[in-house]
Design a protein around this motif. Structure first.
Motif, PDB file in Angstrom:
ATOM      1  N   PRO A 152       0.798  -1.236   0.000  1.00  0.00           N
ATOM      2  CA  PRO A 152       0.000   0.000   0.000  1.00  0.00           C
ATOM      3  C   PRO A 152       0.822   1.273   0.000  1.00  0.00           C
ATOM      4  CG  PRO A 152      -0.016  -1.030   2.171  1.00  0.00           C
ATOM      5  CD  PRO A 152       0.657  -2.005   1.252  1.00  0.00           C
ATOM      6  N   ASN A 153       2.107   1.172   0.331  1.00  0.00           N
ATOM      7  CA  ASN A 153       2.951   2.374   0.417  1.00  0.00           C
ATOM      8  C   ASN A 153       4.294   2.164  -0.271  1.00  0.00           C
ATOM      9  OD1 ASN A 153       1.555   4.471   1.972  1.00  0.00           O
ATOM     10  ND2 ASN A 153       1.510   2.945   3.597  1.00  0.00           N
ATOM     11  N   ASP A 154       4.319   1.458  -1.393  1.00  0.00           N
ATOM     12  CA  ASP A 154       5.592   1.221  -2.064  1.00  0.00           C
ATOM     13  C   ASP A 154       6.144   2.524  -2.652  1.00  0.00           C
ATOM     14  OD1 ASP A 154       3.172   0.734  -3.561  1.00  0.00           O
ATOM     15  OD2 ASP A 154       4.418   0.336  -5.289  1.00  0.00           O
ATOM     16  N   LEU A 155       7.401   2.470  -3.041  1.00  0.00           N
ATOM     17  CA  LEU A 155       8.088   3.663  -3.539  1.00  0.00           C
ATOM     18  C   LEU A 155       7.552   4.076  -4.909  1.00  0.00           C
ATOM     19  CD1 LEU A 155      11.558   2.497  -2.328  1.00  0.00           C
ATOM     20  CD2 LEU A 155      10.573   4.701  -1.707  1.00  0.00           C
ATOM     21  N   SER A 156       7.243   5.344  -5.045  1.00  0.00           N
ATOM     22  CA  SER A 156       6.602   5.823  -6.272  1.00  0.00           C
ATOM     23  C   SER A 156       7.523   5.687  -7.485  1.00  0.00           C
ATOM     24  CB  SER A 156       6.173   7.286  -6.108  1.00  0.00           C
ATOM     25  OG  SER A 156       7.284   8.123  -5.868  1.00  0.00           O
ATOM     26  N   ARG A 157       8.834   5.900  -7.313  1.00  0.00           N
ATOM     27  CA  ARG A 157       9.730   5.820  -8.469  1.00  0.00           C
ATOM     28  C   ARG A 157       9.835   4.386  -9.001  1.00  0.00           C
ATOM     29  NH1 ARG A 157      13.047   9.636  -5.447  1.00  0.00           N
ATOM     30  NH2 ARG A 157      13.003  11.676  -6.468  1.00  0.00           N
ATOM     31  N   TYR A 158       9.782   3.407  -8.122  1.00  0.00           N
ATOM     32  CA  TYR A 158       9.816   2.019  -8.597  1.00  0.00           C
ATOM     33  C   TYR A 158       8.573   1.713  -9.408  1.00  0.00           C
ATOM     34  CZ  TYR A 158      10.522  -3.020  -8.694  1.00  0.00           C
ATOM     35  OH  TYR A 158      10.708  -4.312  -9.126  1.00  0.00           O
ATOM     36  N   ARG A 159       7.434   2.205  -8.954  1.00  0.00           N
ATOM     37  CA  ARG A 159       6.197   2.005  -9.711  1.00  0.00           C
ATOM     38  C   ARG A 159       6.311   2.641 -11.099  1.00  0.00           C
ATOM     39  NH1 ARG A 159       0.813   1.115  -8.149  1.00  0.00           N
ATOM     40  NH2 ARG A 159       0.831  -0.372  -6.451  1.00  0.00           N
ATOM     41  N   GLU A 160       6.920   3.805 -11.168  1.00  0.00           N
ATOM     42  CA  GLU A 160       7.100   4.453 -12.471  1.00  0.00           C
ATOM     43  C   GLU A 160       7.995   3.613 -13.370  1.00  0.00           C
ATOM     44  OE1 GLU A 160       8.664   8.194 -11.338  1.00  0.00           O
ATOM     45  OE2 GLU A 160       6.765   8.963 -10.559  1.00  0.00           O
ATOM     46  N   LEU A 161       9.037   3.009 -12.783  1.00  0.00           N
ATOM     47  CA  LEU A 161       9.954   2.202 -13.576  1.00  0.00           C
ATOM     48  C   LEU A 161       9.256   0.968 -14.142  1.00  0.00           C
ATOM     49  CD1 LEU A 161      12.786   1.514 -14.654  1.00  0.00           C
ATOM     50  CD2 LEU A 161      13.251   0.403 -12.454  1.00  0.00           C
ATOM     51  N   ILE A 162       8.455   0.290 -13.321  1.00  0.00           N
ATOM     52  CA  ILE A 162       7.836  -0.947 -13.793  1.00  0.00           C
ATOM     53  C   ILE A 162       6.497  -0.687 -14.486  1.00  0.00           C
ATOM     54  CG2 ILE A 162       8.993  -2.284 -12.006  1.00  0.00           C
ATOM     55  CD1 ILE A 162       6.326  -2.492 -10.530  1.00  0.00           C
ATOM     56  N   GLY A 163       6.031   0.559 -14.462  1.00  0.00           N
ATOM     57  CA  GLY A 163       4.802   0.894 -15.184  1.00  0.00           C
ATOM     58  C   GLY A 163       3.551   0.336 -14.554  1.00  0.00           C
ATOM     59  N   MET A 164       3.488   0.367 -13.223  1.00  0.00           N
ATOM     60  CA  MET A 164       2.308  -0.156 -12.532  1.00  0.00           C
ATOM     61  C   MET A 164       1.472   0.995 -11.994  1.00  0.00           C
ATOM     62  SD  MET A 164       1.970  -3.258  -9.765  1.00  0.00           S
ATOM     63  CE  MET A 164       2.827  -2.510  -8.400  1.00  0.00           C
ATOM     64  N   VAL A 165       0.202   1.013 -12.340  1.00  0.00           N
ATOM     65  CA  VAL A 165      -0.731   2.028 -11.874  1.00  0.00           C
ATOM     66  C   VAL A 165      -1.800   1.339 -11.042  1.00  0.00           C
ATOM     67  CG1 VAL A 165      -2.398   3.798 -12.528  1.00  0.00           C
ATOM     68  CG2 VAL A 165      -0.309   3.465 -13.893  1.00  0.00           C
ATOM     69  N   GLY A 166      -1.982   1.800  -9.805  1.00  0.00           N
ATOM     70  CA  GLY A 166      -2.970   1.177  -8.934  1.00  0.00           C
ATOM     71  C   GLY A 166      -2.658  -0.287  -8.732  1.00  0.00           C
ATOM     72  N   SER A 167      -3.662  -1.132  -8.962  1.00  0.00           N
ATOM     73  CA  SER A 167      -3.479  -2.580  -8.843  1.00  0.00           C
ATOM     74  C   SER A 167      -3.389  -3.238 -10.221  1.00  0.00           C
ATOM     75  CB  SER A 167      -4.646  -3.200  -8.053  1.00  0.00           C
ATOM     76  OG  SER A 167      -4.681  -2.684  -6.736  1.00  0.00           O
ATOM     77  N   GLY A 168      -2.938  -2.460 -11.200  1.00  0.00           N
ATOM     78  CA  GLY A 168      -2.830  -2.981 -12.554  1.00  0.00           C
ATOM     79  C   GLY A 168      -1.546  -3.749 -12.791  1.00  0.00           C
ATOM     80  N   LEU A 169      -1.428  -4.296 -13.985  1.00  0.00           N
ATOM     81  CA  LEU A 169      -0.220  -5.032 -14.368  1.00  0.00           C
ATOM     82  C   LEU A 169       0.981  -4.106 -14.451  1.00  0.00           C
ATOM     83  CD1 LEU A 169      -1.484  -7.393 -17.206  1.00  0.00           C
ATOM     84  CD2 LEU A 169      -0.382  -8.124 -15.089  1.00  0.00           C
ATOM     85  N   PRO A 170       2.167  -4.588 -14.083  1.00  0.00           N
ATOM     86  CA  PRO A 170       3.395  -3.805 -14.285  1.00  0.00           C
ATOM     87  C   PRO A 170       3.805  -3.865 -15.760  1.00  0.00           C
ATOM     88  CG  PRO A 170       3.909  -5.905 -13.267  1.00  0.00           C
ATOM     89  CD  PRO A 170       2.425  -5.846 -13.362  1.00  0.00           C
TER      90      PRO A 170
END
Length: 846
Positions: free
Chosen positions: A620-638
C-alpha cells in the motif's frame, strides 16, 4: 437542607453497582437516581464471563484448533510481511529496517511494511507464537477487549452495571467490528476496539484530572497511532476532540457540588479551560510517545510513497471520485435495519453467497450495529440525565452515517473541501465505527432509562409508545419486503441504473431479505414487550436485563458469525510444484535473484512466503519511483516489465505466467516448470529469464532527468550492461568502457550488504535494489555516496582496485523519532511514578 425548607431527599443507592451514593459531581458525572432499589446487583465476574464466553463462541473454530483465521488481506501481504518481521526478529536477532522481498524493496518502518510492527499486543504475540496463530489471536483478543473497554466507558458515565454489560455486549458482537475479521482489516479492528478506551480515558480526565488521567489519555492515543491505521485514527481523534469540547462546556456550566470547579463562573471557566488545555497537551504527549512510528511515516508518505504521487496528480473531479470511492450507499443504509438487504460476498452465511448487489465493486464486511442496539439507542435519547451528551452521541452517529454516504450527501463533500487531510483518504464508510460506538453507548443509556421506568411515571409512557411505534415501523417494512415491494421500489426509485448481473443477485437474495425483515420486526417487538412488562412489573428486573442482553447477543451473533472462517495453514502455505522447482534450482546458489509473477494481475506475493524476492507484488505504500519504472498504476499489471531490458535490469531470473488467466505462455523462453488443471489445461508456467546480476560493475553513465529516465530506458538506445542512467553526473570519472572485474557477496541481511569488488578501472557498482536516502555506503571504511541509478536503484562509485563495499540502512529520521518517543515515554512514566510516590508519602504522614 432543601431551598423550600423541606428535608432533601437522598438519591437511592445504585444497587447495580453495589450501592452507595450516586450524587452528581460538579464536573458533570451523571447519577443513576432514576434506577430503583429493585435493580439487581450484577457481580463483576458476570461481564467478564459474558465477554469472554461470547468471544470464544464466535471464534471457537479458531480457538480450539491449530488452524489459521481467514482474512482476505492476511492471505496477501498481511501474513508475508509479519512472517518476515517475526523471522528477522527471532532468527536474525535484529529489527528489520528494510524489507527486500517485494517491489524492489521498501523501508520497513517508514513505509509501514510490517503494519502494526510496533503495536505492543501484536509484537508480543509475534514473539510468543507462530505468526499465523498470532495474526488470529490479536483479532480475537481485541474483539474481547472491545467489550471490556465499552463496559468501562459506559460505567464512567455513571451508568449501571447492567447497562455497561449491555453496552459491552452490543459493541463486542457488533457486525461492524467482527466482520472486519473476514477481509483481514486488522488495523480497522484495532482502532474500533480502542475507541471506547480512549473516550473512557478522556471522560476520566474531565471528571477528576490528575497525572494518571493525563498519562492514560496520552498512552491510549499512542496506542491508536501505533496501530498504523491513520485514517481511522484521524476520525477517532476528531470525534474525541469534539467530545472534549462538549465536556469542557459542560464543566464550565456546572454549578454546586464539592469539586474544585464549583464556585463563580470565572473559576469554573478557568478549571474547564485548564482541563481542555491538559487534554490537548496529553494528545501531543501521545503523539510524542508514538513519534518513532508517526514521524518517519508522515515524512515517507509525503515525499516518497506512491500515495502522494496519486494525490498530487489527481485532477479535482477525479480526486473527488477517488476519495469518495468505497463509500456507503443507500441500500447499505437499509442494511442497518435489515442486515441482509444489500447482500454480501463473504460466503459464511446462506444470505452472503455472492449476493452483494450494491454499488461498490464488492462487499465482504458489514456496517451494522445490531437491531436491538439501535432500538435501545432510540430509548437512550429519551433520558433526562446528561441530555447534552446523549444528543452529542446521537449527532455523532448521524454525522458518521452521512459522511459514510460519500457523494450521496453534501456532508462528505464539505469535509473534503474544508477539513485538512480528508483528500488523502478514500473509503468514507470506514467512519461507521463511530456510528456503532455511538449506538452502543446510547443503547446502554437506553437500558438505564428503561429500568428507571415506574408504572406511575408519566414519561414511561413515552418510552413504551416510542417502542411500539418503532416495532410497527419494522412490521410495515417486513410486510413490504415479504411482498417484494421494497426491492421493487428500490430498483425503480433509488437504483434505476442497476445492471442485469446485480438484478440477478438481488433476485436470489429476495427470500433472505424477507426473512431478515421479519427477524428485525420480531426483535423490535420483543424489546417493546419487555419494556411494557417492566413498566407493569410483570417480570423480575433481573430477567428483563438478562433477556435484553441475550437479545443483543443473539441478534448480532447471527450476522457476525458468518464473517469468521478458518483454513489449514500448512495446506495454504505449502509450495506448489512451480515454487518447488525454483527452490530446487536455487538451492546451492549464492547470488540473489527475483521472480516476476504475473499471477493476481501482477499483485501476487505468495512466493515471498518461501524467501523468493519479487519484482512485482502488492504494497500500500511502495516507492513511487519504482512504480514508475515498472509501469504499474494502482493494482494494474506492471506493463514495463514486459520489456526485456527492464526485467534484466531488475535481476529477474524467473517469470511465473498464469496461463489459465492470460492464455498461452510467453514464447521463446525456456520452460522450468508447469502446473495444469485436472483436464490437462496449463494453469501456471515458470519460465527462465536472462536477468542481470543483482550487483554488477558498469563503466559508463548517462544523465537523464526524472521525466526522461523511464522513457529512455524503454527505448532501443538503452543498454543496461553498458550504461547507468543517473539523475546527476557521476562523482567519479568514467571512461565508458566495460569494466573488467568481479563482484561477490560477502554477507547480506535486510539492513546491511557487504560485497567484495575488484575492478581494473573506475566503475559504478550497481545494486538492483531500490534507492532510499537512509542507505549509506562505505568503500574500504571510507564514506561513499549512494547514487540514485536507473530512476530508482542504487549505485556506488568505486575506484580501480580491490575493495570492500558495505551498504547499511541508517535513518536519521527514525533515530530522531526514537529519541523523541523515549523522552516522552520516560517523562510520562516518571510523572506517574512521582505522583504515586507523593501520594504514598502523604498517606504515611500524620
Amino acid at each position: 437542607m432543601a431551598r423550600d425548607g423541606k428535608k432533601a431527599r437522598k438519591p437511592p443507592g445504585n444497587a447495580a453497582t453495589g450501592g452507595g451514593s450516586t450524587s452528581v459531581p460538579v464536573d458533570g458525572t451523571p447519577s443513576n437516581s432514576t434506577l430503583t432499589d429493585a435493580t439487581p446487583r450484577v457481580p463483576m465476574w458476570v461481564p467478564a464471563a459474558v465477554f469472554i464466553g461470547l468471544t470464544v463462541l464466535l471464534f471457537r473454530d479458531f480457538v480450539f484448533s491449530d488452524r489459521m483465521l481467514f482474512g482476505g488481506d492476511t492471505l496477501g501481504l498481511g501474513y508475508v510481511a509479519r512472517a518476515f518481521y517475526a523471522q528477522t526478529l527471532t532468527l536474525l536477532g535484529m529489527f528489520p529496517r528494510w524489507n527486500p522481498e517485494i517491489l524492489g524493496g521498501t523501508p520497513f518502518l517508514e513505509a509501514l511494511s510490517g503494519g502494526d510492527s510496533l503495536y505492543p499486543p501484536s509484537l508480543l504475540l509475534l514473539l510468543l507464537m507462530e505468526p499465523y496463530r498470532a495474526l488470529g489471536w490479536k483479532l480475537v483478543l481485541h474483539v474481547a477487549a472491545a467489550g471490556f473497554f465499552m463496559f468501562g466507558w459506559v460505567g464512567a458515565h455513571g451508568a449501571s452495571r447492567p447497562a455497561a454489560l449491555l453496552g459491552g455486549t452490543a459493541y463486542l458482537a457488533a457486525p461492524y467490528l467482527v466482520s472486519l475479521v473476514y477481509p483481514g482489516h486488522d488495523g480497522k479492528l484495532f482502532v474500533t476496539a480502542l475507541t471506547p478506551l480512549l473516550f473512557w480515558a478522556v471522560e476520566r480526565h474531565f471528571q477528576r484530572s490528575s497525572v494518571r488521567t493525563f498519562a492514560a489519555v496520552a498512552l491510549v492515543i499512542a496506542l491508536v497511532v501505533l496501530t498504523t491505521h491513520f485514517q481511522m485514527a484521524y476520525f477517532l481523534f476528531g470525534a474525541t476532540g469534539l467530545y472534549a469540547i462538549v465536556r469542557t462546556l459542560e464543566l464550565w456550566r456546572t454549578t454546586g457540588g464539592d469539586d474544585a470547579a464549583a464556585g463563580p463562573a470565572p473559576a469554573r471557566g478557568r478549571t474547564a479551560g485548564l482541563r481542555f488545555g491538559l487534554f490537548l497537551a496529553a494528545a501531543v504527549a501521545g503523539a510524542g510517545v508514538a513519534a518513532v512510528q508517526l514521524l518517519p511515516a508522515v515524512e515517507y508518505v509525503t515525499e516518497y510513497s506512491r500515495r502522494v504521487q496519486t494525490t498530487r496528480e489527481a485532477a479535482q473531479e477525479s480526486g473527488v471520485a477517488w476519495s469518495s470511492s468505497w463509500s456507503l450507499h443507500p441500500e447499505e443504509v437499509v442494511g442497518l435495519v435489515i442486515p441482509e438487504f444489500a447482500g454480501n460476498n463473504s460466503g459464511g452465511a446462506d444470505w452472503s453467497q455472492g449476493t452483494y448487489w450494491g454499488r461498490n465493486v464488492t462487499r465482504d464486511n458489514h456496517s451494522g450495529a445490531g437491531i436491538v442496539t439501535l432500538v435501545l439507542a432510540l430509548v437512550g435519547l429519551l433520558g433526562a440525565r446528561r441530555r447534552i451528551q446523549r444528543w452529542f452521541f446521537a449527532g455523532l452517529g448521524v454525522l458518521a452515517l452521512l459522511f459514510a454516504l460519500g457523494a450521496h450527501t453534501p456532508v462528505w463533500r464539505i469535509f473534503y473541501e474544508v477539513v485538512p487531510g480528508i483528500r488523502l483518504f478514500r473509503a468514507p464508510d470506514q467512519v461507521m465505527f463511530l456510528f456503532a460506538f455511538a449506538a452502543a453507548t446510547l443503547a446502554a443509556l437506553g437500558l438505564d432509562r428503561m429500568l428507571g421506568m415506574r408504572s406511575d411515571d408519566a414519561s414511561a409512557k413515552k418510552v413504551t409508545s416510542t417502542l411500539w411505534i418503532t416495532a410497527g415501523a419494522f412490521g410495515g417494512l417486513a410486510l413490504l419486503a415479504a411482498s417484494g415491494g421494497l426491492t421493487s421500489i428500490w430498483t425503480t426509485g433509488f437504483y434505476t441504473d442497476i445492471d442485469p448481473a446485480r438484478l440477478e443477485r438481488l433476485a436470489r437474495l429476495e427470500p433472505f431479505i424477507a426473512r431478515g425483515a421479519w427477524i428485525s420486526f420480531g426483535l423490535a417487538l420483543a424489546v417493546g414487550a419487555l419494556a411494557w412488562m417492566h413498566r407493569r412489573a410483570l417480570m423480575p428486573v433481573g430477567a428483563i436485563i438478562g433477556l435484553l442482553v441475550s437479545l443483543v447477543a443473539i441478534d448480532e451473533f447471527r450476522i457476525s458469525s458468518g464473517f469468521i472462517r478458518t483454513l489449514d495453514f500448512q495446506q495454504w502455505s505449502a509450495p506448489d510444484a512451480n515454487i518447488r522447482a525454483i527452490l530446487d534450482r536455487e538451492r546451492a546458489a549464492t547470488e540473489p535473484y527475483r521472480l516476476l509473477s504475473f499471477a493476481q494481475n501482477g499483485q501476487d506475493v505468495h512466493p515471498a512466503l518461501h524467501g523468493i524476492e519479487l519484482a512485482g507484488g502488492h504494497h500500500p505504500n511502495d516507492l513511487s519511483r519504482y512504480r514508475e519504472l515498472i509501469g504499474m498504476v494502482g493494482s494494474g499489471l506492471p506493463q514495463n516489465l514486459l520489456d526485456d531490458d527492464i526485467r534484466r535490469l531488475l535481476n529477474v531470473k524467473y517469470i511465473l505466467w498464469p496461463d489459465a488467466q492470460f492464455g498461452q505462455s510467453i514464447s521463446g523462453m525456456p520452460v522450468v516448470s508447469r502446473t495444469a488443471l485436472q483436464n490437462g489445461t496449463p494453469y501456471e508456467t515458470v519460465l527462465a529469464d536472462a536477468g542481470l546480476p543483482r550487483a554488477r560493475l558498469v563503466g559508463g553513465a548517462t544523465v537523464k532527468s526524472d521525466a526522461e529516465a523511464v522513457p529512455y530506458m524503454l527505448s532501443d538506445a538503452f543498454d543496461p550492461e553498458r550504461e547507468v542512467v543517473l539523475a546527476e553526473p557521476s562523482p567519479i570519472a568514467l571512461d565508458g568502457g566495460p569494466p573488467s572485474g568481479t563482484v561477490s557477496w560477502t554477507s547480506r541481511s535486510p539492513n546491511e550488504l557487504t560485497l567484495s569488488v575488484t575492478t581494473e578501472r573506475a566503475a559504478l557498482l550497481v545494486v538492483a535494489d531500490n534507492w532510499f536516502p537512509a542507505w549509506r555506503a562505505t568503500v574500504d571504511g571510507e564514506e561513499a555516496p549512494v547514487l540514485r541509478a536507473y530512476h530508482t536503484l542504487r549505485a556506488v562509485p568505486v575506484p580501480a582496485g580491490t575493495h570492500e563495499v558495505v551498504m547499511r540502512y541508517r535513518s536519521d529520521s527514525v533515530t530522531r523519532s526514537l529519541w523523541i518517543s523515549a523522552a516522552f515515554l520516560v517523562a510520562l512514566v516518571g510523572a506517574v511514578g512521582f505522583a504515586t510516590w507523593r501520594e504514598r508519602r502523604a498517606g504515611r504522614e500524620p
